[in-house]
Design an enzyme around this catalytic site. Structure first.
Site, PDB file in Angstrom:
ATOM      1  N   GLU A  83      31.839  19.453  69.119  1.00  0.00           N
ATOM      2  CA  GLU A  83      31.738  20.806  69.662  1.00  0.00           C
ATOM      3  C   GLU A  83      31.897  20.791  71.191  1.00  0.00           C
ATOM      4  OE1 GLU A  83      31.841  23.254  67.750  1.00  0.00           O
ATOM      5  OE2 GLU A  83      30.190  23.440  66.329  1.00  0.00           O
ATOM      6  N   ASN A 108      36.697  27.369  68.802  1.00  0.00           N
ATOM      7  CA  ASN A 108      36.207  27.022  70.140  1.00  0.00           C
ATOM      8  C   ASN A 108      36.825  25.718  70.661  1.00  0.00           C
ATOM      9  OD1 ASN A 108      34.975  25.112  68.557  1.00  0.00           O
ATOM     10  ND2 ASN A 108      32.877  25.815  68.891  1.00  0.00           N
ATOM     11  N   HIS A 163      36.998  22.842  68.986  1.00  0.00           N
ATOM     12  CA  HIS A 163      36.427  21.583  68.489  1.00  0.00           C
ATOM     13  C   HIS A 163      37.425  20.816  67.626  1.00  0.00           C
ATOM     14  CE1 HIS A 163      34.504  23.677  64.744  1.00  0.00           C
ATOM     15  NE2 HIS A 163      35.424  22.861  64.287  1.00  0.00           N
ATOM     16  N   ASP A 177      34.558  13.923  59.251  1.00  0.00           N
ATOM     17  CA  ASP A 177      33.199  14.447  59.359  1.00  0.00           C
ATOM     18  C   ASP A 177      32.599  14.817  58.009  1.00  0.00           C
ATOM     19  OD1 ASP A 177      34.901  16.594  58.993  1.00  0.00           O
ATOM     20  OD2 ASP A 177      34.559  17.464  60.968  1.00  0.00           O
TER      21      ASP A 177
HETATM   22  C1  GLP Z   1      35.663  22.505  60.467  1.00  0.00           C
HETATM   23  C2  GLP Z   1      36.066  21.036  60.456  1.00  0.00           C
HETATM   24  C3  GLP Z   1      37.210  20.766  61.391  1.00  0.00           C
HETATM   25  C4  GLP Z   1      38.299  21.792  61.179  1.00  0.00           C
HETATM   26  C5  GLP Z   1      37.769  23.165  61.490  1.00  0.00           C
HETATM   27  C6  GLP Z   1      38.792  24.265  61.328  1.00  0.00           C
HETATM   28  O1  GLP Z   1      34.746  22.822  61.443  1.00  0.00           O
HETATM   29  N1  GLP Z   1      34.974  20.173  60.803  1.00  0.00           N
HETATM   30  O2  GLP Z   1      37.682  19.453  61.189  1.00  0.00           O
HETATM   31  O3  GLP Z   1      39.411  21.498  61.988  1.00  0.00           O
HETATM   32  O4  GLP Z   1      36.706  23.421  60.601  1.00  0.00           O
HETATM   33  O5  GLP Z   1      38.802  24.732  60.007  1.00  0.00           O
HETATM   34  P1  GLP Z   1      39.909  25.653  59.403  1.00  0.00           P
HETATM   35  O6  GLP Z   1      41.110  24.807  59.227  1.00  0.00           O
HETATM   36  O7  GLP Z   1      39.349  26.106  58.084  1.00  0.00           O
HETATM   37  O8  GLP Z   1      40.112  26.765  60.352  1.00  0.00           O
END
Ligand code: GLP
Length: 241
Positions: A143, A136, A138, A67
């Protein structure tokens, strides 16, 4: 779906890096699906260390990231392209032209989304997909929703995600509220999936992913239907299992 609980984030990072090492040893031109966020940083550090030691060769590896924020140039220090260069690509012997991150600054985001799916298909699909998970549930930036979105798509970020990620920007206003994300279909077509989660804040999402029904309200729950998914968590993220 198999679940492994590790005592420390370091042990988890080492184990996750080993999964990558084995995959790349088996298929040197592996197509990796890669993720951003704080969770995979330790794994990327370990991959760079193994590469320095000559134990993993990325010279033929191709990568497709999940992404990117809409509106952030690749040079922006909060763009996911910048993150990947900084945390992994600049530290391993990968060819930069073999690395791909969705474009968040094109004139037609939906055309870019379709082109991204076509490029992944043309590369033969993802061999090993790395995922983090949002609070959440995702995955990528897919989402919670009423249905699973198949292809790469343009997403409006939810309040939960904005709250989690705004800390990386000077103010909430500076954080893009939309993103382009590889879809659930692309993730599910990956030959193998490895999902990492660290910390208590992920415990509910991991519980719902592992024990809940398959439900687009918890996008990661779809992985129950994937034939080859490994979930790696630390004790905090696994505390509700
Ligand atoms: C973002 C990314 C996800 C990731 C998520 C969790 O939203 N788009 O791919 O898994 O954050 O992030 P973190 O690992 O910092 O908790």
């Amino acid at each position: 779906m198999v679940v492994h609980v590790f005592k420390t984030p370091e042990e988890l990072a080492q184990a996750a890096a080993m999964v990558f090492a084995a995959q790349i040893a088996k298929k040197p031109d592996t197509v990796l699906g890669l993720a951003t966020g704080s969770t995979p940083v330790g794994t990327y550090r370990e991959l760079a260390r193994l590469n320095r030691l000559g134990l993993i060769d990325f010279s033929e590896v191709r990568t497709y990231n999940l992404d990117e924020y809409i509106g952030l140039e690749p040079t922006h220090d909060q763009s996911y392209r910048y993150f990947m260069n900084d945390n992994l690509f600049n530290h391993i012997n990968i060819k930069m032209e073999n690395t791909h991150v969705p474009c968040g600054t094109g004139a037609d985001h939906w055309a870019d989304a379709r082109a991204y799916d076509e490029a992944v298909e043309a590369a033969g699909g993802i061999d090993l997909q790395l995922l983090g998970i949002g609070h959440n549930g995702h995955i990528g930036f897919n989402e919670p929703n009423d249905k699973f979105i198949y292809g790469t798509n343009i997403v409006k970020l939810t309040r939960s995600t904005i709250d989690a990620n705004k800390i990386y920007f000077p103010t909430e206003d500076d954080m893009p509220k939309e993103a382009i994300s590889f879809g659930i279909g692309g993730i599910m077509k990956a030959k193998a999936v490895i999902l990492l989660a660290l910390g208590k804040g992920k415990a509910q999402a991991i519980h719902d992913t592992v024990h809940g029904e398959i439900d687009p309200k918890c996008p990661a729950s779809i992985l129950k239907a994937h034939p080859n998914t490994i979930i790696m968590v630390d004790e905090a993220a696994g505390s509700m299992l």
